[in-house]
Design a protein around this motif. Structure first.
Motif, PDB file in Angstrom:
ATOM      1  N   ILE A 260       0.854  -1.209   0.000  1.00  0.00           N
ATOM      2  CA  ILE A 260       0.000   0.000   0.000  1.00  0.00           C
ATOM      3  C   ILE A 260       0.885   1.252   0.000  1.00  0.00           C
ATOM      4  O   ILE A 260       0.600   2.223  -0.701  1.00  0.00           O
ATOM      5  N   THR A 261       1.969   1.220   0.780  1.00  0.00           N
ATOM      6  CA  THR A 261       2.900   2.355   0.806  1.00  0.00           C
ATOM      7  C   THR A 261       3.455   2.598  -0.593  1.00  0.00           C
ATOM      8  O   THR A 261       3.532   3.733  -1.068  1.00  0.00           O
TER       9      THR A 261
ATOM     10  N   LYS B 101       0.664   3.932  -2.874  1.00  0.00           N
ATOM     11  CA  LYS B 101       0.308   5.293  -2.443  1.00  0.00           C
ATOM     12  C   LYS B 101       1.359   6.280  -2.951  1.00  0.00           C
ATOM     13  O   LYS B 101       1.029   7.334  -3.500  1.00  0.00           O
ATOM     14  N   ARG B 102       2.641   5.917  -2.819  1.00  0.00           N
ATOM     15  CA  ARG B 102       3.720   6.790  -3.297  1.00  0.00           C
ATOM     16  C   ARG B 102       3.616   7.020  -4.798  1.00  0.00           C
ATOM     17  O   ARG B 102       3.810   8.125  -5.288  1.00  0.00           O
TER      18      ARG B 102
ATOM     19  N   GLU C 134       0.801   9.379  -5.496  1.00  0.00           N
ATOM     20  CA  GLU C 134       1.199  10.734  -5.106  1.00  0.00           C
ATOM     21  C   GLU C 134       2.139  11.334  -6.152  1.00  0.00           C
ATOM     22  O   GLU C 134       2.001  12.498  -6.536  1.00  0.00           O
TER      23      GLU C 134
ATOM     24  N   PRO D  57      -4.444  11.450   0.570  1.00  0.00           N
ATOM     25  CA  PRO D  57      -4.435   9.999   0.783  1.00  0.00           C
ATOM     26  C   PRO D  57      -4.542   9.715   2.284  1.00  0.00           C
ATOM     27  O   PRO D  57      -4.152  10.563   3.093  1.00  0.00           O
TER      28      PRO D  57
END
Lengths: 620, 334
Positions: B102-103, B106-107, B110, B186
């Protein structure tokens, strides 16, 4: 909601597209089609009518109207023929016209209760409604057709007139189907002079039920406050096809049309309509601006086209682009609603793709910058990132003696508190993973909740070696550019502020650091340190220092001395052979110059200086 | 001793040398500062000049002869010392750290939005009813309020609730920032759910918001298509379907042409050829107003997407519960 394809076809002389094609057109312009199913010679269309359109589209009339606009086909609604010739009447009373907006009734005499004709049974069956008898089936049919739920009472079983009122506390009703229900003053009911006949808009009662012996009937076509019906249905936990519709904004002007339609289908002479309707809902106006509509959609739809779409939908386009909204469209109240109508009918697929103008560059979010950086460093240090729920239960609360914030409606007792720390979860994860791995190193950077919501960085390793954790914290801080920190016994401090803790539980060493405080002290700016090629000279020294002096303090003092490159502590002990009030300490001092190879004389000089600085006492 | 005998002795010695240590000794004995050849040089320093010259030359010749053989031998020894390797033998896997999938996703999201000028901001996970519901045009008594607040929201003792969507940050930022506003939010959101392979109580959302004087559906379409193409690293077809959200008008469901079957229909897209990917719309004038701006002057578009679902699509993960499992057999794969 279920719709019959053949029924929808019956509104049009022209042939409709195939069920699949029709469903796709509806999906793209009105409502999503969930599935299509063949049923005999008909097709079931399951259409997910949007909540704001339930008022007009929980009906075949409504969907047919959409189809006629989308396909540009002429729609013909069923013809209604009524014979209002009976002299009978019944007294209707509405206690509060905010609860019951309108009540329309009609008396029909000498009906014959029997099985419904085949066509009627088939229509209901496709729509998932059981056939009961010819009269009840007609009221259900009219509901499916117009969206107006109806009810029918046995005229001869009603004592006196009909009143819509709030129930009295403790008043009882036996519902159709046998269930007994105890009411209170929040429930709106239909009653005669004696007892409740029905829970308004939700379900009928036994008292005036239609049976095979019924001769004379009263048709009810009413409109109730949708919020009231929705709360009552939820509270009593009774959901019916009627309540489903009454929970929405149905047009109160629909009652008389629907009752006429039902009477026309029954085909017998009826009384004149008894209609109580105090505050008549009239159409309202919205002023629109075509340029504004086009600007919002990002396209150029000609005025003529906009007018045509709105007319087809049943709106009246008056002078100066004032739009009169029909009362069945209670969802349309502001110009933006009209923009949506125009856009969806015209077709969102016809809108081009235009990137917005560049305004200004994105701003760097330093919270996220440091979070990302810290996560990357933890990964470099060999830790794997985990996510725990933000919830914990009594086990964690008691094991760690935590003060917690409670959730009123948790999914389970294991998740009834907000976590004030991540450590219990990291320990559990470590234990679980030790079943599959020899070594476990995990971390989470996430929110915890105590007095406030805050971000912490926590880690755990599967060994009870707190110096390994210390090494990792040192590396982390070094990479984050944090240099003003110190260690206590089990604490990490910046100045006097405790920013983190280290601990050991069940052989697992863990740490948790306040991330906001880390971030405040982190620096994204490194300065090159001169690289020396001269050899390192190492000296081991052992001696005594004051018992209360912290090793950390000694080490930092020594490090500040010129030419000291690094200091390692390899032994600390108290007790045997050590005088009381003292502790023995053994250090390796590494010395290096940037200019030359150090000779013995200089080395000895520095060692002497070190011993003086830290109040060193030689061991005897 | 004469040159010839030194020569013979040296070459015999060299021949017999079997290891590096002896070779080093030989070097010291013959070629070193105090070695035999040096010694021989010093022994002739008193001879007459002519003789010294011829003999000197001969000694030099001898020295380079011996050295040549010596170097050859030394090279051979060095060669023999090379370690044998066998890569067919099994090796232990290197222990690496890892970042949560997920990290990583998400990055990536972004990064893409930042390239399009969207700043990344965050909002609180504990929200009040105003920002989570009322400010978003979901007042008390609204059917959508009931659907969210009664069935799906976690409430906290002492007031407040856990945000059910990152949209709750919308009005906070409209209040705080001056248009043009281009942000994504987020973060973690919470819903009361019975958990199964596709439902979780803790999951991640990404909200997008653009507020400016001229904002259109055409802009929304372009931004979303660009984002999806960057994210899935391929050409992507999108379509807008009418939808309903209280905080946008008009509202759209955005579908993406199924990347598994290219729209032909497969199990991944439930045979429809399209995959529902996010919800979006033009910001409702009430929401703009609640943020303290004039809805006559400013418009906006907003969208909200799950981070979990595209992550699952990306890595073909079939159970959403794995994300909060702490299971390293799962997490170390990414």
């Amino acid at each position: 909601m279920i719709f019959s394809y053949n029924w929808l076809q019956s509104y049009f002389r022209e042939k409709l597209p195939t069920p699949e094609k029709l469903a796709e057109i509806l999906t793209m312009h009105s409502f999503e089609n969930e599935y299509i199913e063949k049923k005999g010679s008909d097709y079931i269309l399951s259409i997910d009518v949007l909540p704001d359109r339930a008022g007009d589209c929980f009906s075949h009339n409504g969907i047919a109207r959409e189809i006629s606009v989308l396909l540009n086909k002429k729609i013909t609604y069923p013809k209604i023929k009524t014979k209002e010739i009976l002299k009978d009447s019944i007294l209707i009373d509405i206690e509060n016209s905010d609860d019951c907006l309108r009540y329309t009734a009609l008396i029909i005499k000498n009906v014959k209760i029997e099985e419904s004709p085949k066509w009627l049974k088939e229509r209901l069956e496709v729509c998932g409604i059981n056939s009961i008898n010819n009269i009840v089936d007609i009221t259900n049919y009219v509901m499916l057709e117009t969206g107006q739920p109806m009810h029918v009472f046995d005229y001869d079983k009603i004592s006196g007139g009909i009143i819509t009122r709030k129930a009295k506390k403790g008043e009882k009703i036996s519902l159709l189907g046998g269930k007994e229900c105890i009411l209170d003053e929040n429930v709106l009911i239909i009653a005669d002079e004696e007892v409740p006949l029905a829970i308004a808009g939700i379900k009928g009662g036994k008292k005036a039920e239609i049976t095979n012996e019924t001769k004379n009937i009263v048709l009810e076509s009413a409109n109730f406050n949708h919020k009231l019906i929705s709360t009552t249905a939820r509270r009593l936990n009774i959901r019916t096809d009627a309540s489903l519709r009454f929970e929405q904004n149905i047009d109160p002007n629909l009652t008389s049309y629907a009752i006429d339609r039902a009477a026309s289908l029954i085909g017998l002479p009826s009384s004149t309509k008894i209609d109580v309707y105090k505050k008549k809902l009239k159409p309202w106006n919205i002023k629109i601006n075509i340029d504004e509509i086009n600007k919002t959609l990002g396209i150029d739809i000609p005025k003529k086209e906009v007018e045509k779409i709105l007319k087809n939908l049943g709106f009246i386009v008056k002078e100066n682009m004032v739009i009169e909204v029909p009362t069945y469209r209670q969802d349309v109240t502001i110009p933006e609603n009209i923009t949506e109508e125009v856009g969806r009918i015209y077709g969102y697929d016809k809108i081009p793709l235009t990137l917005p103008y560049f305004s200004e560059p994105a701003k760097i979010n330093y919270d996220i910058f440091w979070q990302d950086k810290a996560k990357d460093i933890m990964k470099e240090l060999g830790y794997s990132e985990v996510f725990g729920y933000s919830f914990i239960g009594d086990q964690e609360k008691n094991d760690f003696n935590l003060t917690v914030r409670e959730i009123i409606n948790p999914v389970s007792s294991y998740y009834k508190y907000l976590r004030p720390t991540i450590i219990p979860q990291l320990i559990n994860f470590t234990k679980e993973n030790l079943k599959y791995f020899d070594n476990v190193k995990i971390f989470e950077l996430g929110k915890v909740f105590d007095k406030r919501e805050r971000m912490v960085l926590s880690g755990a390793i599967s060994s009870n070696n707190y110096l390994l954790i210390k090494s990792d914290i040192l590396a982390l801080f070094d990479k984050l550019g944090i240099n003003k920190f110190s260690f206590g016994k089990d604490e990490i401090k910046i100045g006097k502020d405790v920013i983190g803790k280290v601990g050991i539980k069940s052989g697992i060493t863990f740490f948790e650091i306040d991330f906001e405080k880390i971030q405040k002290n982190a620096i994204d700016n490194k300065e090159y340190k001169h690289v020396s090629y001269h050899p390192i000279a190492s000296r081991d020294i052992s001696g005594l220092i004051d018992e209360n002096t912290e090793i950390e303090e000694i080490v930092s003092k020594i490090k500040n001395i010129d030419l000291v490159k690094s200091v390692e502590v390899f032994d600390v002990f108290k007790g045997k052979n050590v005088p009381p009030g003292k502790k023995s300490i053994s250090l390796t001092i590494n010395l290096q110059s940037e200019e030359k190879t150090l000779d013995g004389e200089i080395i000895d000089e520095i060692i002497t200086k070190i011993k003086k600085t830290i109040n060193w006492e030689e061991r005897k | 001793m004469d040159i010839e005998s030194i020569r013979k002795e040296a070459l015999d010695n060299l021949k017999q040398i079997k290891n590096k240590e002896d070779l080093d000794l030989f070097k010291k004995d013959y070629l070193g500062k105090k070695g035999k050849i040096r010694e021989f040089f010093s022994s002739i320093k008193d001879l007459p000049i002519e003789e010294k010259k011829t003999l000197g030359q001969k000694i030099n010749q001898l020295a380079s002869e011996i050295e040549e053989i010596f170097l050859l031998k030394e090279k051979n020894f060095n060669k023999e010392e090379k370690e044998e390797i066998d890569l067919t033998l099994p090796a232990k896997p290197t222990e690496l750290g890892s970042l949560h999938p997920i990290t990583q996703v998400k990055r990536e999201m972004e990064r893409i939005f930042q390239l399009m000028g969207f700043s990344v901001v965050e909002g609180p996970e504990i929200e009040d009813e105003w920002y989570n519901f009322d400010a978003l045009n979901i007042p008390e008594g609204h059917p959508a309020r009931d659907a969210l607040s009664l069935g799906k929201t976690f409430y906290l003792k002492g007031g407040n609730l856990l945000r059910t969507q990152t949209s709750s940050a919308q009005v906070r930022y409209i209040e705080k920032m001056k248009p043009p506003i281009r942000i994504i939010v987020p973060g973690k959101v919470y819903r009361y759910e019975k958990t199964d392979a596709s439902h979780e109580t803790n999951f991640f959302h990404l909200e997008g918001l653009l507020v400016d004087e001229n904002v259109s559906v055409a802009n929304l379409k372009a931004v979303l298509k660009k984002f999806l193409e960057e994210f899935f690293k391929r050409e992507v077809d999108i379509r807008l379907r009418p939808s309903y959200f209280p905080f946008t008008e008009p509202s759209f469901e955005v579908d993406m042409l199924c990347t598994v079957c290219d729209g032909k229909g497969c199990s991944a897209c439930k045979r429809t050829g399209w995959v529902e990917i996010l919800g979006s719309g033009i910001v409702h004038p009430n929401v703009i107003k609640n943020g303290g701006l004039d809805p006559k002057k400013y418009k906006g578009f907003a969208f909200g997407l799950s981070i979990d679902r595209p992550t699952m699509m990306n890595y073909k993960i079939n159970d959403i519960r794995l994300f909060h499992s702490g299971n390293l057999n799962f997490l170390k794969q990414f």
